[in-house]
Design an enzyme around this catalytic site. Structure first.
Site, mmCIF file in Angstrom:
data_model
loop_
_atom_site.group_PDB
_atom_site.id
_atom_site.type_symbol
_atom_site.label_atom_id
_atom_site.label_comp_id
_atom_site.label_asym_id
_atom_site.label_seq_id
_atom_site.Cartn_x
_atom_site.Cartn_y
_atom_site.Cartn_z
ATOM 1 N N TYR A 1 45.154 59.766 39.633
ATOM 2 C CA TYR A 1 44.980 58.536 40.403
ATOM 3 C C TYR A 1 44.223 58.787 41.713
ATOM 4 C CZ TYR A 1 47.338 55.709 37.031
ATOM 5 O OH TYR A 1 47.627 55.034 35.869
ATOM 6 N N ARG B 1 40.703 58.636 40.723
ATOM 7 C CA ARG B 1 40.285 57.250 40.450
ATOM 8 C C ARG B 1 40.095 56.464 41.750
ATOM 9 N NH1 ARG B 1 43.431 55.151 36.063
ATOM 10 N NH2 ARG B 1 42.525 53.139 36.631
ATOM 11 N N HIS C 1 47.436 44.104 36.753
ATOM 12 C CA HIS C 1 47.963 45.464 36.628
ATOM 13 C C HIS C 1 48.033 46.207 37.960
ATOM 14 C CE1 HIS C 1 46.812 45.344 32.084
ATOM 15 N NE2 HIS C 1 47.920 44.688 32.351
ATOM 16 N N CYS D 1 57.327 53.040 46.320
ATOM 17 C CA CYS D 1 58.329 54.091 46.118
ATOM 18 C C CYS D 1 58.650 54.219 44.640
ATOM 19 C CB CYS D 1 59.592 53.762 46.911
ATOM 20 S SG CYS D 1 60.816 55.084 46.777
ATOM 21 N N CYS E 1 64.392 51.000 45.582
ATOM 22 C CA CYS E 1 63.991 51.176 46.987
ATOM 23 C C CYS E 1 63.148 49.984 47.445
ATOM 24 C CB CYS E 1 63.210 52.471 47.188
ATOM 25 S SG CYS E 1 62.500 52.597 48.852
ATOM 26 N N CYS F 1 57.977 58.523 50.439
ATOM 27 C CA CYS F 1 58.406 57.196 50.883
ATOM 28 C C CYS F 1 59.044 57.274 52.274
ATOM 29 C CB CYS F 1 59.408 56.624 49.884
ATOM 30 S SG CYS F 1 60.089 55.044 50.424
ATOM 31 N N CYS G 1 62.762 55.887 52.253
ATOM 32 C CA CYS G 1 63.756 56.815 51.707
ATOM 33 C C CYS G 1 63.998 57.968 52.670
ATOM 34 C CB CYS G 1 63.288 57.377 50.371
ATOM 35 S SG CYS G 1 63.353 56.185 49.039
HETATM 36 C C1 BJW Z 1 31.777 46.453 28.487
HETATM 37 C C2 BJW Z 1 30.925 47.207 29.236
HETATM 38 C C3 BJW Z 1 29.981 46.508 29.956
HETATM 39 C C4 BJW Z 1 32.203 48.565 28.316
HETATM 40 N N1 BJW Z 1 29.951 45.191 29.882
HETATM 41 N N2 BJW Z 1 31.732 45.135 28.403
HETATM 42 C C5 BJW Z 1 52.865 42.812 22.303
HETATM 43 C C6 BJW Z 1 52.350 43.417 21.190
HETATM 44 C C7 BJW Z 1 52.168 44.798 21.155
HETATM 45 C C8 BJW Z 1 52.505 45.597 22.234
HETATM 46 C C9 BJW Z 1 53.005 45.002 23.343
HETATM 47 C C10 BJW Z 1 53.181 43.627 23.359
HETATM 48 N N3 BJW Z 1 53.683 43.296 24.572
HETATM 49 C C11 BJW Z 1 53.817 44.426 25.303
HETATM 50 C C12 BJW Z 1 53.417 45.483 24.580
HETATM 51 C C13 BJW Z 1 53.430 46.904 25.025
HETATM 52 C C14 BJW Z 1 52.252 47.274 25.898
HETATM 53 C C15 BJW Z 1 50.984 47.031 25.116
HETATM 54 O O1 BJW Z 1 50.274 46.059 25.303
HETATM 55 N N4 BJW Z 1 50.616 47.966 24.261
HETATM 56 C C16 BJW Z 1 49.381 47.844 23.484
HETATM 57 C C17 BJW Z 1 48.491 49.028 23.788
HETATM 58 C C18 BJW Z 1 49.740 47.750 22.045
HETATM 59 N N5 BJW Z 1 52.271 46.506 27.114
HETATM 60 C C19 BJW Z 1 52.955 46.894 28.173
HETATM 61 O O2 BJW Z 1 53.631 47.902 28.161
HETATM 62 C C20 BJW Z 1 52.913 46.004 29.410
HETATM 63 N N6 BJW Z 1 54.230 45.778 29.868
HETATM 64 C C21 BJW Z 1 55.105 45.019 29.220
HETATM 65 O O3 BJW Z 1 54.802 44.391 28.236
HETATM 66 O O4 BJW Z 1 56.343 45.024 29.777
HETATM 67 C C22 BJW Z 1 57.378 44.313 29.127
HETATM 68 C C23 BJW Z 1 58.583 44.403 30.020
HETATM 69 C C24 BJW Z 1 59.249 43.245 30.344
HETATM 70 C C25 BJW Z 1 60.385 43.342 31.174
HETATM 71 C C26 BJW Z 1 60.811 44.568 31.659
HETATM 72 C C27 BJW Z 1 60.124 45.716 31.329
HETATM 73 C C28 BJW Z 1 58.990 45.629 30.508
HETATM 74 C C29 BJW Z 1 52.224 46.691 30.562
HETATM 75 C C30 BJW Z 1 50.789 47.011 30.281
HETATM 76 C C31 BJW Z 1 50.186 47.783 31.464
HETATM 77 C C32 BJW Z 1 48.807 48.339 31.130
HETATM 78 N N7 BJW Z 1 48.452 49.269 32.126
HETATM 79 C C33 BJW Z 1 47.132 49.897 32.093
HETATM 80 C C34 BJW Z 1 47.094 51.015 33.168
HETATM 81 C C35 BJW Z 1 47.004 50.408 34.547
HETATM 82 C C36 BJW Z 1 46.863 51.454 35.589
HETATM 83 C C37 BJW Z 1 45.588 52.237 35.472
HETATM 84 O O5 BJW Z 1 44.492 51.679 35.561
HETATM 85 O O6 BJW Z 1 45.681 53.450 35.305
HETATM 86 O O7 BJW Z 1 46.127 48.919 32.338
HETATM 87 S S1 BJW Z 1 46.707 50.512 30.474
HETATM 88 C C38 BJW Z 1 44.986 50.122 30.592
HETATM 89 O O8 BJW Z 1 44.655 49.123 29.580
HETATM 90 C C39 BJW Z 1 44.814 49.431 31.945
HETATM 91 C C40 BJW Z 1 43.893 48.309 31.605
HETATM 92 O O9 BJW Z 1 43.994 47.284 32.581
HETATM 93 C C41 BJW Z 1 44.379 47.892 30.245
HETATM 94 C C42 BJW Z 1 43.384 47.096 29.451
HETATM 95 O O10 BJW Z 1 42.236 47.829 29.176
HETATM 96 P P1 BJW Z 1 40.825 47.116 29.271
HETATM 97 O O11 BJW Z 1 40.565 46.701 30.666
HETATM 98 O O12 BJW Z 1 40.708 46.106 28.226
HETATM 99 O O13 BJW Z 1 39.852 48.354 29.014
HETATM 100 P P2 BJW Z 1 39.411 48.980 27.622
HETATM 101 O O14 BJW Z 1 38.874 50.331 27.932
HETATM 102 O O15 BJW Z 1 40.448 48.870 26.596
HETATM 103 O O16 BJW Z 1 38.219 48.054 27.162
HETATM 104 C C43 BJW Z 1 36.989 48.015 27.871
HETATM 105 C C44 BJW Z 1 36.091 47.052 27.144
HETATM 106 O O17 BJW Z 1 34.904 46.893 27.902
HETATM 107 C C45 BJW Z 1 35.675 47.532 25.763
HETATM 108 O O18 BJW Z 1 35.829 46.453 24.855
HETATM 109 C C46 BJW Z 1 34.194 47.887 25.925
HETATM 110 O O19 BJW Z 1 33.431 47.623 24.749
HETATM 111 C C47 BJW Z 1 33.803 46.938 27.016
HETATM 112 N N8 BJW Z 1 32.683 47.362 27.839
HETATM 113 N N9 BJW Z 1 31.277 48.569 29.041
HETATM 114 C C48 BJW Z 1 30.851 44.555 29.051
HETATM 115 N N10 BJW Z 1 29.069 47.198 30.693
#
Ligand code: BJW
Length: 298
Positions: free
Chosen positions: A77, A80, A131, A139, A144, A174, A177
């Site tokens: 991170y 990043r 996100h 923390c 916390c 933190c 803490c």
């Molecule tokens: C271009 C381009 C150009 C390239 N022009 N285009 C329902 C069904 C199945 C699973 C789940 C569900 N509900 C929940 C889940 C579980 C899980 C999930 O979704 N899993 C799937 C993988 C199956 N979800 C979670 O865990 C979420 N939490 C949750 O549901 O909690 C429930 C809960 C309730 C109550 C208490 C406790 C829990 C949380 C999800 C958090 C995701 N976090 C991340 C990391 C963030 C921090 C970090 O950045 O490090 O977020 S994961 C990562 O993926 C990041 C992104 O925001 C996210 C999405 O990715 P994104 O932005 O779409 O990127 P890519 O790389 O996938 O795609 C890029 C695209 O751009 C591509 O298509 C390229 O072609 C295109 N591209 N260049 C235009 N120039």
């Protein structure tokens, strides 16, 4: 099914939904890493996705990874944060920011944590960072609640040797803490897999959605694989929205379930396509490629 990539038809749709004799348009966008790709930031998945060192970024974006190896996750991170701080918002961020300024009924949901949309001048009230942010620190100890917003310190900690033990001693701690005699680590203020999105933010988004019919749903540079974010596309469609997807990768353009004949799918770089797509509502880019109305805060 073949989806329309006809810019004239898209502009005709914009003209219809902004006609003076109807209510103001309501436009929602879901953005992902592809929006920031032209700014030099790697995506998570697909052809433009990149490993960090030898690691799949997805294996590091979990609370389990942080518990197991906080040094590794913080190094990821910190890297990043540094890349994002040195990157510049691109014409895609600026086009969406201009749309927000010109269209009060536009709400942008971004999954990106890089801070580039705010830096492009996107009005905060019309941007929800689903996100979290690389520049928030919070923390790691449950209960916390300490949060430090918009910390842009770079580097996050003073350079040390490559020794992980040295880095552990300089990772951010933190202050709340520490005051109570137990010094927990701070962690990035982002939403990892298995973690809930901020409830107040989700409630605000739901309130916006419930306020009326949605005319247009822009789906920009996202694989739309991660939930609950991806679910907003279906919700918008249920609220009557025409969906317009913008993606470099043809495979991901068709990834949205339930694409309809009236929907649009534009293949290409979001930074190049968005200014042209939105031109009727935001005007033209200047000759130099700069967005005339854009104001960067840094
Ligand atoms: C271009 C381009 C150009 C390239 N022009 N285009 C329902 C069904 C199945 C699973 C789940 C569900 N509900 C929940 C889940 C579980 C899980 C999930 O979704 N899993 C799937 C993988 C199956 N979800 C979670 O865990 C979420 N939490 C949750 O549901 O909690 C429930 C809960 C309730 C109550 C208490 C406790 C829990 C949380 C999800 C958090 C995701 N976090 C991340 C990391 C963030 C921090 C970090 O950045 O490090 O977020 S994961 C990562 O993926 C990041 C992104 O925001 C996210 C999405 O990715 P994104 O932005 O779409 O990127 P890519 O790389 O996938 O795609 C890029 C695209 O751009 C591509 O298509 C390229 O072609 C295109 N591209 N260049 C235009 N120039």
């Amino acid at each position: 099914m073949v989806h329309r990539n006809d810019l004239f038809a898209f502009h005709a749709l914009l003209a219809r939904i902004t006609a003076p004799d109807r209510r103001p348009p309501r436009i929602l966008a879901l953005c992902g890493a592809g929006l920031s790709a032209a700014s030099g930031l790697p995506t998570f998945r697909g052809a433009t996705g990149a490993l960090w060192e030898t690691h799949d970024p997805m294996t590091l974006a979990t609370p389990e990874a942080f518990r197991r190896d906080p040094v590794l996750v913080w190094r990821f991170y910190a890297h990043r944060r540094s890349v994002a701080l040195h990157a510049r918002p691109n014409a895609g961020h600026r086009a969406l920011a201009a749309l927000a300024r010109n269209c009060p009924g536009f709400l942008c949901l971004t999954q990106n944590v890089d801070g580039l949309s705010p830096r492009a001048g996107h009005p905060p009230a019309q941007l929800q960072t689903l996100h979290g942010s690389l520049f928030d620190l919070r923390c790691a100890r449950a209960g916390c609640g300490y949060v430090e917003r918009d910390n842009r310190q770079e580097p996050l900690w003073a350079a040390t040797t490559a020794d992980d033990d040295d880095i552990l001693s300089v990772l951010p701690r933190c202050p709340a803490c520490r005051d109570r005699g137990r010094s927990s680590l701070l962690r990035p203020g982002v939403v990892w897999f298995g973690e809930a999105l901020d409830k107040a933010m989700v409630d605000e988004v739901d309130t916006w959605i419930d306020a009326g019919k949605i005319d247009l749903m822009l789906v920009v540079g996202t694989s739309a694989e991660v939930y609950p974010a991806a679910g907003y596309v279906d919700v918008a469609r249920e609220e009557g929205a025409v969906v317009a997807s913008v993606n470099l990768d043809a495979a991901d353009l068709g990834c949205l379930s339930g694409m309809q004949p009236e929907d649009f799918a534009f293949g290409g770089d979001a930074a190049q396509l968005l200014p042209r797509m939105l031109e009727p509502l935001i005007g033209e880019l200047s000759q130099t490629g700069e967005w005339l109305e854009a104001k960067e805060d840094s």
